[in-house]
Write a protein that holds these residues in place. Structure first.
Motif, PDB file in Angstrom:
ATOM      1  N   ASP A  20       5.236  11.739  19.759  1.00  0.00           N
ATOM      2  CA  ASP A  20       5.940  13.240  18.973  1.00  0.00           C
ATOM      3  C   ASP A  20       6.169  11.977  18.322  1.00  0.00           C
ATOM      4  O   ASP A  20       5.960  11.877  16.737  1.00  0.00           O
ATOM      5  N   HIS A  21       7.374  10.467  18.217  1.00  0.00           N
ATOM      6  CA  HIS A  21       7.470  10.229  17.729  1.00  0.00           C
ATOM      7  C   HIS A  21       6.858   9.133  17.057  1.00  0.00           C
ATOM      8  O   HIS A  21       7.475   8.604  15.499  1.00  0.00           O
ATOM      9  N   ALA A  22       6.224   8.562  17.282  1.00  0.00           N
ATOM     10  CA  ALA A  22       5.029   7.915  16.995  1.00  0.00           C
ATOM     11  C   ALA A  22       4.720   8.814  15.975  1.00  0.00           C
ATOM     12  O   ALA A  22       4.066   8.123  14.594  1.00  0.00           O
ATOM     13  N   ALA A  23       4.473  10.108  15.529  1.00  0.00           N
ATOM     14  CA  ALA A  23       3.826  10.473  14.707  1.00  0.00           C
ATOM     15  C   ALA A  23       4.392  10.880  13.666  1.00  0.00           C
ATOM     16  O   ALA A  23       4.339  10.361  12.462  1.00  0.00           O
ATOM     17  N   GLU A  24       5.935  11.250  13.918  1.00  0.00           N
ATOM     18  CA  GLU A  24       6.563  11.047  13.085  1.00  0.00           C
ATOM     19  C   GLU A  24       7.219   9.768  11.901  1.00  0.00           C
ATOM     20  O   GLU A  24       7.138   9.601  10.715  1.00  0.00           O
ATOM     21  N   GLU A  25       6.821   8.868  12.761  1.00  0.00           N
ATOM     22  CA  GLU A  25       6.766   7.285  12.424  1.00  0.00           C
ATOM     23  C   GLU A  25       5.789   6.866  11.811  1.00  0.00           C
ATOM     24  O   GLU A  25       6.023   6.211  10.415  1.00  0.00           O
ATOM     25  N   ILE A  26       4.841   7.872  11.876  1.00  0.00           N
ATOM     26  CA  ILE A  26       3.340   7.125  11.356  1.00  0.00           C
ATOM     27  C   ILE A  26       3.781   7.448  10.195  1.00  0.00           C
ATOM     28  O   ILE A  26       2.871   7.625   8.709  1.00  0.00           O
ATOM     29  N   GLU A  27       3.645   9.205   9.577  1.00  0.00           N
ATOM     30  CA  GLU A  27       3.998  10.224   8.274  1.00  0.00           C
ATOM     31  C   GLU A  27       5.034   9.327   7.568  1.00  0.00           C
ATOM     32  O   GLU A  27       4.445   9.396   6.058  1.00  0.00           O
ATOM     33  N   ALA A  28       5.801   8.721   7.931  1.00  0.00           N
ATOM     34  CA  ALA A  28       7.136   8.122   7.235  1.00  0.00           C
ATOM     35  C   ALA A  28       6.482   7.067   6.849  1.00  0.00           C
ATOM     36  O   ALA A  28       6.354   6.482   5.689  1.00  0.00           O
ATOM     37  N   LEU A  29       6.002   6.356   7.467  1.00  0.00           N
ATOM     38  CA  LEU A  29       5.339   4.726   6.863  1.00  0.00           C
ATOM     39  C   LEU A  29       4.746   5.101   5.881  1.00  0.00           C
ATOM     40  O   LEU A  29       4.711   4.615   4.731  1.00  0.00           O
ATOM     41  N   ARG A  30       2.940   6.588   5.959  1.00  0.00           N
ATOM     42  CA  ARG A  30       2.472   7.145   5.082  1.00  0.00           C
ATOM     43  C   ARG A  30       3.337   7.276   3.823  1.00  0.00           C
ATOM     44  O   ARG A  30       2.701   6.963   2.566  1.00  0.00           O
ATOM     45  N   GLU A  31       4.193   8.178   3.870  1.00  0.00           N
ATOM     46  CA  GLU A  31       4.695   8.554   2.875  1.00  0.00           C
ATOM     47  C   GLU A  31       5.450   7.453   2.232  1.00  0.00           C
ATOM     48  O   GLU A  31       5.839   7.142   0.872  1.00  0.00           O
ATOM     49  N   GLY A  32       6.084   6.213   2.225  1.00  0.00           N
ATOM     50  CA  GLY A  32       6.814   5.751   2.202  1.00  0.00           C
ATOM     51  C   GLY A  32       5.825   4.336   1.167  1.00  0.00           C
ATOM     52  O   GLY A  32       5.938   3.934   0.503  1.00  0.00           O
ATOM     53  N   ILE A  33       4.879   3.814   2.275  1.00  0.00           N
ATOM     54  CA  ILE A  33       2.938   2.765   1.704  1.00  0.00           C
ATOM     55  C   ILE A  33       3.404   4.298   0.072  1.00  0.00           C
ATOM     56  O   ILE A  33       3.185   3.685  -0.775  1.00  0.00           O
ATOM     57  N   ARG A  34       2.519   5.254   0.345  1.00  0.00           N
ATOM     58  CA  ARG A  34       2.947   5.945  -1.243  1.00  0.00           C
ATOM     59  C   ARG A  34       3.318   5.852  -1.945  1.00  0.00           C
ATOM     60  O   ARG A  34       3.303   5.287  -3.520  1.00  0.00           O
ATOM     61  N   HIS A  35       5.008   5.608  -2.324  1.00  0.00           N
ATOM     62  CA  HIS A  35       5.504   5.829  -2.636  1.00  0.00           C
ATOM     63  C   HIS A  35       6.192   4.544  -3.154  1.00  0.00           C
ATOM     64  O   HIS A  35       6.593   4.660  -4.495  1.00  0.00           O
ATOM     65  N   HIS A  36       5.752   3.110  -2.806  1.00  0.00           N
ATOM     66  CA  HIS A  36       6.489   1.868  -3.035  1.00  0.00           C
ATOM     67  C   HIS A  36       4.435   1.841  -3.895  1.00  0.00           C
ATOM     68  O   HIS A  36       4.746   0.297  -5.257  1.00  0.00           O
ATOM     69  N   ASP A  37       3.461   2.256  -3.329  1.00  0.00           N
ATOM     70  CA  ASP A  37       2.437   1.737  -4.060  1.00  0.00           C
ATOM     71  C   ASP A  37       2.237   2.458  -5.926  1.00  0.00           C
ATOM     72  O   ASP A  37       2.130   2.032  -6.518  1.00  0.00           O
ATOM     73  N   TYR A  38       3.104   3.723  -5.614  1.00  0.00           N
ATOM     74  CA  TYR A  38       3.226   4.465  -7.148  1.00  0.00           C
ATOM     75  C   TYR A  38       3.864   3.266  -8.102  1.00  0.00           C
ATOM     76  O   TYR A  38       4.327   3.129  -9.497  1.00  0.00           O
ATOM     77  N   LEU A  39       5.177   3.109  -7.226  1.00  0.00           N
ATOM     78  CA  LEU A  39       6.716   2.626  -8.038  1.00  0.00           C
ATOM     79  C   LEU A  39       5.931   1.092  -8.307  1.00  0.00           C
ATOM     80  O   LEU A  39       5.668   0.511  -9.630  1.00  0.00           O
TER      81      LEU A  39
END
Length: 52
Positions: A20-39
């Motif tokens: 479960d924690h791995a899944a949470e970290e994966i989603e947080a990484l995806r969100e961070g990557i999308r955010h920084h890609d946009y910037l």
């Protein structure tokens, strides 16, 4: 983890995470990557270095 505002490359070993924690970290990484890609690609205002 908040990879949008505090990107870190100091990750814990996979064996130290529950499924479960791995899944949470994966989603947080995806969100961070999308955010920084946009910037970087859309706004041309990178908030982090290329190395990070």
């Amino acid at each position: 983890m908040d990879f949008k505002h505090h990107p870190s490359t100091d990750f814990r070993p996979l064996e130290a995470l529950s499924r479960d924690h791995a899944a949470e970290e994966i989603e947080a990484l995806r969100e961070g990557i999308r955010h920084h890609d946009y910037l970087y690609y859309v706004k041309a205002e990178p908030a982090i270095s290329d190395a990070v």
